[in-house]
Design an enzyme around this catalytic site. Structure first.
Site, PDB file in Angstrom:
ATOM      1  CG  ASP A  52     -19.916 120.328 -33.473  1.00 39.55           C
ATOM      2  OD1 ASP A  52     -20.551 121.397 -33.497  1.00 39.55           O
ATOM      3  OD2 ASP A  52     -19.826 119.561 -34.450  1.00 39.55           O
ATOM      4  CE1 TYR A 142     -17.882 128.763 -47.591  1.00 39.09           C
ATOM      5  CE2 TYR A 142     -17.591 129.583 -49.824  1.00 39.09           C
ATOM      6  CZ  TYR A 142     -17.079 129.315 -48.578  1.00 39.09           C
ATOM      7  OH  TYR A 142     -15.762 129.595 -48.306  1.00 39.09           O
ATOM      8  CG  PHE A 209     -17.081 122.343 -65.865  1.00 44.01           C
ATOM      9  CD1 PHE A 209     -17.993 121.409 -66.339  1.00 44.01           C
ATOM     10  CD2 PHE A 209     -16.242 121.980 -64.822  1.00 44.01           C
ATOM     11  CE1 PHE A 209     -18.082 120.141 -65.764  1.00 44.01           C
ATOM     12  CE2 PHE A 209     -16.317 120.720 -64.249  1.00 44.01           C
ATOM     13  CZ  PHE A 209     -17.238 119.797 -64.729  1.00 44.01           C
ATOM     14  N   GLY A 285     -23.529 129.703 -62.790  1.00 49.76           N
ATOM     15  CA  GLY A 285     -22.980 130.489 -61.671  1.00 49.76           C
ATOM     16  C   GLY A 285     -21.479 130.646 -61.658  1.00 49.76           C
TER      17      GLY A 285
END
Length: 324
Positions: A52, A142, A209, A285
């Site tokens: 990690d 993000y 969408f 968005g």
């Protein structure tokens, strides 16, 4: 001596394609991945360390074991919706862990870094196609996390001489022609894999969408670029740094816009399957149009995308059929 490249996130979708191409071009490749979203089966080289980026000691071991010449970063979390619900997870992994990596690089005098960024740094675009200089106002954690790293890299260059190339991706898509590696996310959120999973019967329907946008057919328009075209650009960016090039940021897209309907129609043509499509209302968005201006990458890196939309869907279909 062949140069050694550390690819963090090399067991993921884009990282695994990068690893394969680097290896093919004669680089020594070391993969570092915690396998939280990557898959060991996608790694095509022998040097793999499971670890990690939060573990600085493990990172130090890697840099002490291998004589690393440059680092490529593909180890971000990428789900926009999840980043809104759990921003801490995104800032920890996508920002703090990158700082860990940069600090260990500097400890070991490694000063060349390739960073996979995103078109999400722009937020709602001011104009189309999107140029690198446009205002950057990301609308989710993000996108913010990626922009933060870009700004950190700028500071690390000024202070410590760390040279970087950032690539802002538009929609990475497609799969390696070998069918050996391809796009695999859990959960899957990307349009083309979702369409192909619908064609395979893994999903009951695919949703559109929003059909009331001010576009040619009322659907959102997006720019898709093949994952191997992305990988080629990264190698060109890497070679530029090895040749003494300065830090730079590039958009990577095809410069072509395709509507969601066009992609679905092309997928039906290639798969020869008439799957169910359901029209739904817009999602919050979602900008109407996102298309990249990649002329800087073309001019400075001599990069040119070579895969068409048909190639993208055909290679992705081959992968998904083999791995459903």
């Amino acid at each position: 001596m062949n140069k050694t490249i550390l690819v963090v996130g090399g067991a993921g979708y884009i990282g695994s394609h990068q690893v394969k191409m680097l290896n093919k071009q004669g680089y020594n490749v070391v993969v570092y991945d915690n396998l939280s979203t990557g898959y060991k089966a996608l790694i095509t080289v022998d040097n793999f360390v499971q670890g990690d980026l939060a573990d600085k000691e493990k990172l130090r071991q890697v840099f002490s074991t291998y004589d690393i010449d440059a680092v490529m970063h593909f180890a971000a979390f990428i789900q926009v919706g999840e980043s809104v619900k759990n921003p801490a997870k995104y800032y920890q992994n996508n920002v703090v862990n990158v700082i860990n990596l940069l600090d260990v690089m500097l400890e070991h005098d490694v000063n060349k870094f390739i960073f996979s960024s995103t078109a999400a740094v722009y937020g709602e675009p001011e104009e189309i196609p999107i140029k690198e200089e446009q205002t950057k106002e990301p609308i989710n954690p993000y996108g913010k996390s990626k922009l933060m790293v870009e700004e950190i890299l700028e500071d690390y260059d000024k202070a410590y001489g760390l040279k970087y190339t950032c690539f802002r991706y538009f929609n990475a898509s497609g799969a390696d022609e070998s069918g050996e590696i391809g796009e695999k996310h859990n959960p899957e959120t990307h349009l083309i894999p979702l369409i192909l999973k619908t064609a395979l019967g893994e999903r009951g329907e695919i949703y559109i969408f929003g059909t009331d946008y001010d576009t040619k057919d009322g659907c959102c328009i997006r720019d898709f670029v093949h994952v191997n075209d992305l990988a080629k650009a990264h190698i060109k960016g890497l070679e530029r740094l090895f040749n003494g090039g300065d830090s730079e940021i590039f958009n990577l897209g095809s410069g072509e816009g395709y509507s969601v309907k066009e992609i679905i129609d092309k997928a039906k043509e290639i798969t020869e399957i008439d799957f169910k499509v359901t029209e739904d209302k817009r999602r919050a968005g979602d900008p109407a149009v996102l298309i990249a201006d990649s002329s800087r990458a073309k001019d400075i890196l001599d990069w040119q995308p070579t895969y068409t939309l048909e190639d993208i869907i055909r290679t992705a279909w081959q992968w998904h059929k083999n791995n459903n």
